[in-house]
Every structure is written in C-alpha cells, then in structure tokens.
Write a protein that holds these residues in place. Structure first.
Motif, PDB file in Angstrom:
ATOM      1  N   SER A  28      37.680  43.623  43.661  1.00  0.00           N
ATOM      2  CA  SER A  28      39.132  44.861  43.373  1.00  0.00           C
ATOM      3  C   SER A  28      39.847  44.725  42.073  1.00  0.00           C
TER       4      SER A  28
ATOM      5  N   VAL B  17      43.248  50.143  43.984  1.00  0.00           N
ATOM      6  CA  VAL B  17      41.793  50.534  44.453  1.00  0.00           C
ATOM      7  C   VAL B  17      41.525  49.749  46.242  1.00  0.00           C
TER       8      VAL B  17
ATOM      9  N   ASN C 291      28.597  49.304  47.175  1.00  0.00           N
ATOM     10  CA  ASN C 291      30.080  48.658  46.528  1.00  0.00           C
ATOM     11  C   ASN C 291      30.836  48.566  47.436  1.00  0.00           C
ATOM     12  N   LYS C 292      32.044  47.558  46.895  1.00  0.00           N
ATOM     13  CA  LYS C 292      32.762  46.410  47.513  1.00  0.00           C
ATOM     14  C   LYS C 292      34.313  46.748  46.599  1.00  0.00           C
ATOM     15  N   ALA C 293      34.203  47.723  46.174  1.00  0.00           N
ATOM     16  CA  ALA C 293      35.722  47.805  45.673  1.00  0.00           C
ATOM     17  C   ALA C 293      35.900  49.335  44.573  1.00  0.00           C
TER      18      ALA C 293
ATOM     19  N   VAL D 102      39.469  48.916  49.036  1.00  0.00           N
ATOM     20  CA  VAL D 102      38.769  47.779  49.293  1.00  0.00           C
ATOM     21  C   VAL D 102      38.307  48.490  50.538  1.00  0.00           C
TER      22      VAL D 102
ATOM     23  N   GLU E 156      45.818  47.520  46.924  1.00  0.00           N
ATOM     24  CA  GLU E 156      44.877  47.503  47.327  1.00  0.00           C
ATOM     25  C   GLU E 156      44.860  48.332  48.918  1.00  0.00           C
TER      26      GLU E 156
END
Length: 313
Positions: free
Chosen positions: A119, A311, A36-38, A313, A289
């Motif tokens: 994101s 989101v 997972n990146k975001a 991050v 974020e």
C-alpha cells in the motif's frame, strides 16, 4: 495463469471508469506481468479520466502507479524475476494500473525493500520520482535559499530532499503548521506571496504556470524557477537581465523520449529513495486506503481532499 481479470475500464462517453472483465494481457518479449497488490491514485489519473486528452478508447485501463508481485515474464526475461515484489510508474498512453494485472517493461520496475508494504509502495512512484526529478534540475549549492510555493505530497518530498542537500528552504503555505515545518526542516513559512521579503536562488511551484510566473521577481540573478504543474511558456524577465533558468517537470516524458540509460538511472534512484522512506530518512504520509471495488470513491477522494495520493487495495 488466469485468462480473465477485473479492470476499471474507461468509458469515453461518460468520462468515467467502470468495473469490467477483460483478457489478461499478453506480454512483449521484454515485459513482465505484475499482479497488483495495491494501486496508487494521483491527480493525473482523475484529470485524464475527466478530460481524456490522449483520446483513450473504450476499455482503456487508466492508472500510472502500482505495486505487486511479478507472476509472468516475456520470452526475453529471466524466469527468476517471478515472485519479485516491485513498484512501477506506467505510461498514460498504455494500459495502466487500474486492474488486477499490469504488463510493465522490465527496465521500468523498482524492487521493493523487504519491509515495505504494498500500500505504501503504490503511493510513492509518481510523487517521489517527480520530486527527485525536480530537485535534480538545479545545481547543488549548499546554504543557498530556496522558496517553495504550495505544500503537497510532491513538494513535501522536494523540501526534504533540498534540505538534505544543504539548501535553506522557505515555503508559501496557508496550512503548514509549526510542527510540520520543523519535521520537514523548513526555516520559514509565508502565508501568502506578498509576505515574501527576500530573494532566492531557486523557487519551486506546484500550483500552476501563472503562479510560478509570480515567483520570478523573487528569484536572484542566474537563479531557477521549477514549475511542477505545467510550464512557464514565456520568460518573465527581459533578455540579458537576471538570466533566470526555467524548468518544467513531466515524469511521463521518459515513456516517450527516455532511453535505456535514463530508465536505469531513474529506477536506481527510485529504489534508493524507497529505502530512505523505510529508513525514515524521508517523511511520507500514510496513504488512505480503499477497496478495489470502490475505485470511483477513491478517485473522488483524491480530487476533493488535500491529500494528493490515495491507494486502492
């Protein structure tokens, strides 16, 4: 591959999540592992954390939305998938997106447009797929009037999708500005239900079943009421009168009852919608974020702010 990763593990005795380390999950033959990146946060996430209706055990990983890169595949999945940027909507009953890695079934992935940020991608699956399913509930009849009650992340998308199909859309909203109405293609803004002065082919509600029931008197014969939050349990209109159709929306239903074709169609539709966002055919708000370590703050922000998706991050 790493053998351990960070997760936000569920603590049932406190109805909360806490940062922990767990083993990176092994894969079933038809799954991939997404780094997972975001991570998207939706109201369903903090509602289930606070109420635990599925009786999650200690250590369960919450979270339905995520975006990242495939870093490993199950034995029945082509190695060519490794490195592919994707987004997904996970099942509430399984380990979800609140972790560094999430196992996802191959047929439940959406490939990302090349220019889409992780994101933004992580903020989209739940609201955009819910909006799509909601719009698909009613037959396309251009120029018909549709009423929407409650203007949040999902219903803003519903509004745009209906306008694109040729419907005339009015909304009930205390906060919708003239500028936003013009941007979304809204014809008329009512500040409260009592202001509504006409009847509609369909009405969408994103507040709750009781609120959706109050819209029924404003629906024309053979019309539709679509309840996005819950369901209207008992028809409001008497039998053989206006013959209104009642619809409920539950994106998670496919996880338990969907077949291969259902998932193929939904993921294909999702990829098209993602491209429409990049092409500015759909207006979406930029997500707020937070850092992964600030998960609790992000959950509280989602609960208390008007913005329906944030989101981490």
């Amino acid at each position: 591959m790493r053998t351990q990763h960070k997760v936000w593990a569920y603590q049932p005795e406190h109805y909360d999540v806490s940062l922990a380390e767990q083993s990176v999950p092994s894969l079933e033959p038809n799954q991939v592992l997404v780094a997972n990146k975001a991570i998207g946060i939706n109201p369903v996430d903090w509602k289930f954390i606070q109420a635990n209706p599925l009786t999650w055990q200690e250590g369960h990983i919450a979270g339905v939305d995520g975006a990242g890169v495939i870093v490993d595949v199950g034995e029945d999945v082509d190695q060519a998938w490794i490195g592919t940027p994707v987004a997904y909507h996970a099942a509430l009953a399984r380990h979800g997106s609140f972790a560094e890695h999430t196992p996802v079934y191959l047929n439940r992935l959406m490939k990302l447009p090349k220019t889409m940020a992780f994101s933004l991608a992580a903020a989209l699956p739940c609201p955009i797929l819910t909006a799509w399913q909601a719009v698909e509930k009613i037959p396309v009849k251009p120029t018909r009037n549709v009423l929407i009650s409650g203007l949040g992340a999902v219903t803003k998308l519903v509004t745009q999708l209906l306008v694109q199909r040729g419907f005339v859309v009015d909304v009930i909203s205390k906060s919708c500005s003239a500028e936003l109405a013009e941007k979304l293609g809204i014809r008329k803004v009512y500040r409260q239900l009592n202001d509504v002065d006409q009847h509609y082919f369909a009405a969408y509600d994103a507040v709750g079943p009781d609120n959706a029931a109050e819209l029924v008197p404003y629906i024309k014969a053979n019309g539709h009421v679509v309840c996005i939050q819950g369901r209207v349990e008992t028809p409001i209109d008497a039998p053989f009168t206006k013959t209104i159709s009642y619809h409920e929306i539950a994106l998670g239903a496919l996880h338990s009852f969907g077949d291969e074709q259902d998932w193929l169609e939904l993921m294909n539709d999702g990829e098209v919608l993602f491209n429409h966002v990049i092409e500015h055919k759909l207006v979406v708000e930029s997500p707020t974020e937070f850092h992964f370590d600030d998960m609790r703050t992000a959950l509280k922000h989602s609960e208390t702010s008007k913005q329906k998706s944030v989101v981490v991050v």
